[in-house]
Write a protein that holds these residues in place. Structure first.
Motif, PDB file in Angstrom:
ATOM      1  N   ASN A  73       1.132  -1.780   0.080  1.00 30.40           N
ATOM      2  CA  ASN A  73      -0.133  -0.014   0.173  1.00 30.40           C
ATOM      3  C   ASN A  73       0.736   1.588  -0.328  1.00 30.40           C
ATOM      4  O   ASN A  73       0.627   2.056  -0.423  1.00 30.40           O
ATOM      5  CB  ASN A  73      -1.117  -0.193   1.207  1.00 30.40           C
ATOM      6  CG  ASN A  73      -2.296  -0.850   0.763  1.00 30.40           C
ATOM      7  OD1 ASN A  73      -2.659  -1.353   0.170  1.00 30.40           O
ATOM      8  ND2 ASN A  73      -2.394  -2.004   1.911  1.00 30.40           N
ATOM      9  N   PHE A  74       1.657   1.420   0.713  1.00 28.25           N
ATOM     10  CA  PHE A  74       2.836   2.455   0.088  1.00 28.25           C
ATOM     11  C   PHE A  74       2.560   2.717  -0.533  1.00 28.25           C
ATOM     12  O   PHE A  74       3.513   3.731  -0.710  1.00 28.25           O
ATOM     13  CB  PHE A  74       3.783   2.092   2.282  1.00 28.25           C
ATOM     14  CG  PHE A  74       4.921   3.198   2.594  1.00 28.25           C
ATOM     15  CD1 PHE A  74       6.409   3.255   1.695  1.00 28.25           C
ATOM     16  CD2 PHE A  74       5.084   4.439   2.515  1.00 28.25           C
ATOM     17  CE1 PHE A  74       7.253   3.184   1.489  1.00 28.25           C
ATOM     18  CE2 PHE A  74       5.634   5.791   2.478  1.00 28.25           C
ATOM     19  CZ  PHE A  74       6.697   4.999   2.405  1.00 28.25           C
ATOM     20  N   GLU A  75       4.023   1.753  -1.311  1.00 31.97           N
ATOM     21  CA  GLU A  75       4.665   1.162  -2.531  1.00 31.97           C
ATOM     22  C   GLU A  75       3.646   2.060  -3.575  1.00 31.97           C
ATOM     23  O   GLU A  75       4.420   2.793  -3.411  1.00 31.97           O
ATOM     24  CB  GLU A  75       5.390   0.016  -2.963  1.00 31.97           C
ATOM     25  CG  GLU A  75       6.205  -0.374  -1.929  1.00 31.97           C
ATOM     26  CD  GLU A  75       7.071  -1.686  -2.563  1.00 31.97           C
ATOM     27  OE1 GLU A  75       6.377  -2.207  -3.975  1.00 31.97           O
ATOM     28  OE2 GLU A  75       8.029  -2.104  -1.904  1.00 31.97           O
ATOM     29  N   HIS A  76       2.595   1.327  -3.777  1.00 31.79           N
ATOM     30  CA  HIS A  76       1.603   1.589  -4.704  1.00 31.79           C
ATOM     31  C   HIS A  76       1.164   3.266  -4.129  1.00 31.79           C
ATOM     32  O   HIS A  76       1.212   4.125  -5.438  1.00 31.79           O
ATOM     33  CB  HIS A  76      -0.118   1.519  -4.294  1.00 31.79           C
ATOM     34  CG  HIS A  76      -0.756   2.009  -4.630  1.00 31.79           C
ATOM     35  ND1 HIS A  76      -1.047   2.296  -6.795  1.00 31.79           N
ATOM     36  CD2 HIS A  76      -2.001   3.039  -4.685  1.00 31.79           C
ATOM     37  CE1 HIS A  76      -1.989   2.409  -6.524  1.00 31.79           C
ATOM     38  NE2 HIS A  76      -2.772   3.256  -5.965  1.00 31.79           N
ATOM     39  N   PHE A  77       0.928   4.111  -3.026  1.00 33.24           N
ATOM     40  CA  PHE A  77       1.000   5.498  -2.520  1.00 33.24           C
ATOM     41  C   PHE A  77       2.352   6.194  -3.096  1.00 33.24           C
ATOM     42  O   PHE A  77       2.043   7.066  -3.789  1.00 33.24           O
ATOM     43  CB  PHE A  77       1.452   5.284  -1.321  1.00 33.24           C
ATOM     44  CG  PHE A  77       0.685   6.863  -0.625  1.00 33.24           C
ATOM     45  CD1 PHE A  77       2.556   8.027  -0.645  1.00 33.24           C
ATOM     46  CD2 PHE A  77      -0.549   7.156  -0.375  1.00 33.24           C
ATOM     47  CE1 PHE A  77       1.639   9.304   0.527  1.00 33.24           C
ATOM     48  CE2 PHE A  77      -0.830   8.791   0.212  1.00 33.24           C
ATOM     49  CZ  PHE A  77       0.260   9.659   0.102  1.00 33.24           C
ATOM     50  N   ILE A  78       3.411   5.827  -2.688  1.00 34.63           N
ATOM     51  CA  ILE A  78       4.493   6.532  -3.037  1.00 34.63           C
ATOM     52  C   ILE A  78       4.688   6.035  -5.330  1.00 34.63           C
ATOM     53  O   ILE A  78       4.969   7.484  -5.903  1.00 34.63           O
ATOM     54  CB  ILE A  78       6.367   6.110  -2.797  1.00 34.63           C
ATOM     55  CG1 ILE A  78       6.089   6.276  -1.337  1.00 34.63           C
ATOM     56  CG2 ILE A  78       6.842   6.781  -3.132  1.00 34.63           C
ATOM     57  CD1 ILE A  78       5.943   7.748  -0.952  1.00 34.63           C
TER      58      ILE A  78
END
Length: 470
Positions: A73-78
């Motif tokens: 989820n964090f990677e998708h955000f970034i």
């Protein structure tokens, strides 16, 4: 772009993230740099609310997984921010932390053939903030962050405010937008910045600002009545204004204002001004409200900081006794001219004015009388050279720099000064004047004016030998 310098402009915990470019996706994600608040969060006893991996000091350029577990989820955000160039916002409560995260990310246009970049800002709270749960659109987030970044990184506040006004007018699709500053205690209001659509021609609030306008501003607070803003969208809203403030309604009609978005600028519980947009696009009403409710908070804060700096600068550059500019301001002005940071016209005038008999007055009547002589002399200079730069060069000597008037006009002013101050028993100036007509060195002009002043002082004592020993 210097990434460290850029991220240091943020107050909240902020870092710069990078994403490696890959033909079929993306590669490693790294935390390139962080500001002090972000780096301090890795230290023990730093007051942070989350259990960071203590013992692993922050190292610029490390993969993010060196500090937290891999998180898709964090990677998708970034990725969405850095690679897809989307401003991102989320308000989340990850299970592994006992805090709420209010996180923001803004894509950075940084030329690098191997990586894409974005900011990552996080604000933490132990309790859920219901206001933060009101999801903001990406469009709103982008507009607000754009304003914040411009304000935080500016080196020319007034120019940046003009840019922000242009941005806000475009957001509102309005024909006019401005910021008016208010000081209700002093009953003053002033125009800080404005932007108008080309099709409406010359249009400036400054033409309407007078002593009575502050009463209009006070009435706005009564109509807003503790709300965040006033939105006049239709005839029903206008009728409400008409009933509550007929004079304001009449002025709106005469100015062809059909729609109005008005937001107070509040700092430390004080109203320091207003921002408004006229004849905005009706379909943008919700977006305007959402964007300006947030933007005005940051704008008000930056205005308050600017006003404080202006007050401090005035204190540091003003002679407190005579209220003209002091020697420090004079030296800075000359230095800027000599260094080329400020341009001067080819033609300008320099006047030195030295008060005769100040030492005698101080010795015979006391320093109180001497101070009054200086104040009275400064008032004569201000009334004579009202559009010129006046400095107290030191002691009994004043310097006037005039960049506006012709040689004839300035010569006339010098003669007026001599007539106003030709009483040896009251106020008497020795005056030296030099007019540069060919863009010469200002130091030469000052030397010539100074020499002429001493010649004038010599002539004064020849006319009044009784004052020679004063």
């Amino acid at each position: 772009m210097d990434l460290q310098e850029y991220v240091n402009q943020f107050d909240s915990m902020t870092c710069i993230m990078s994403v490696e470019k890959k033909p079929n996706g993306y590669g490693k994600m790294r935390i390139e740099v962080g500001n002090k608040a972000y780096i301090d969060s890795f230290e023990k006893n730093s007051g942070n609310l989350i259990d960071m991996p203590f013992g692993k000091r922050f190292i610029p350029g490390q993969e993010y997984t060196a500090y937290i577990p891999k998180d898709l989820n964090f990677e998708h955000f970034i990725y969405s921010s850095a690679v897809l160039k989307k401003p991102m916002h989320a308000y989340i409560h990850p299970e592994r932390f006992d805090v709420w995260f209010n996180i923001f990310s803004l894509p950075l246009d940084f030329e690098d053939p191997f990586k894409c970049y974005c900011t990552y800002t996080q604000e933490l709270s132990t309790e859920m903030n219901t206001d933060s749960l009101q999801s903001l659109s990406a469009k709103t987030t982008a507009d607000v962050l754009k304003t914040c970044i411009k304000l935080r990184s500016t080196k020319n506040f007034l120019k940046t405010m003009d840019e922000v006004m242009a941005d806000i007018r475009n957001i509102c699709k309005a024909n006019y937008c401005c910021i008016m500053l208010t000081d209700f205690k002093a009953r003053k209001c002033s125009l800080l910045s404005e932007n108008a659509a080309p099709e409406i021609g010359r249009h400036t609030l400054a033409d309407f600002l007078n002593d009575e306008f502050i009463d209009y501003a006070k009435s706005w607070l009564d109509i807003i009545n503790g709300s965040t803003c006033l939105l006049v969208k239709n005839e029903q809203d206008k009728e409400d204004i008409k009933a509550r403030h007929p004079a304001w309604y009449k002025s709106m009609r005469s100015a062809n204002i059909e729609r109005l978005a008005l937001f107070p600028l509040k700092y430390n519980e004080d109203i320091i001004g207003f921002i408004w947009a006229t004849n905005f696009a009706l379909e943008e009403t919700d977006h305007i409200k959402e964007t300006l409710e947030l933007s005005t908070y940051f704008i008000a804060s930056e205005i308050a900081n600017y006003q404080l700096l202006q007050k401090l600068e005035k204190l540091s550059s003003t002679d407190l006794l005579t209220e003209v500019k002091n020697r420090n301001a004079m030296n800075n002005r000359i230095l800027k001219i000599l260094s080329g940071r400020e341009r001067v016209p080819n033609s300008y005038g320099i006047v030195f004015a030295d008060l005769n008999s100040l030492k005698y007055i101080n010795d015979s009547e006391g320093h109180g009388a001497g101070d009054q002589l200086l104040k009275d002399g400064a008032e004569i200079l201000k009334s004579t050279f009202e559009n010129s730069e006046i400095y107290r060069a030191g002691g009994d000597e004043f310097l006037i720099i005039d960049m506006e008037n012709s040689k004839e006009t300035l010569s006339h002013k010098v003669e007026m000064l001599r007539k106003k101050s030709d009483d040896p028993n009251k106020i008497s100036f020795a005056v030296g004047f030099y007019y540069e007509e060919n863009g010469g060195d200002i130091r030469k002009a000052m030397r010539e004016a100074d020499a002429n002043m001493y010649n004038d002082k010599k002539a004064f004592y020849e006319r009044h030998p009784e004052c020679r020993n004063r």
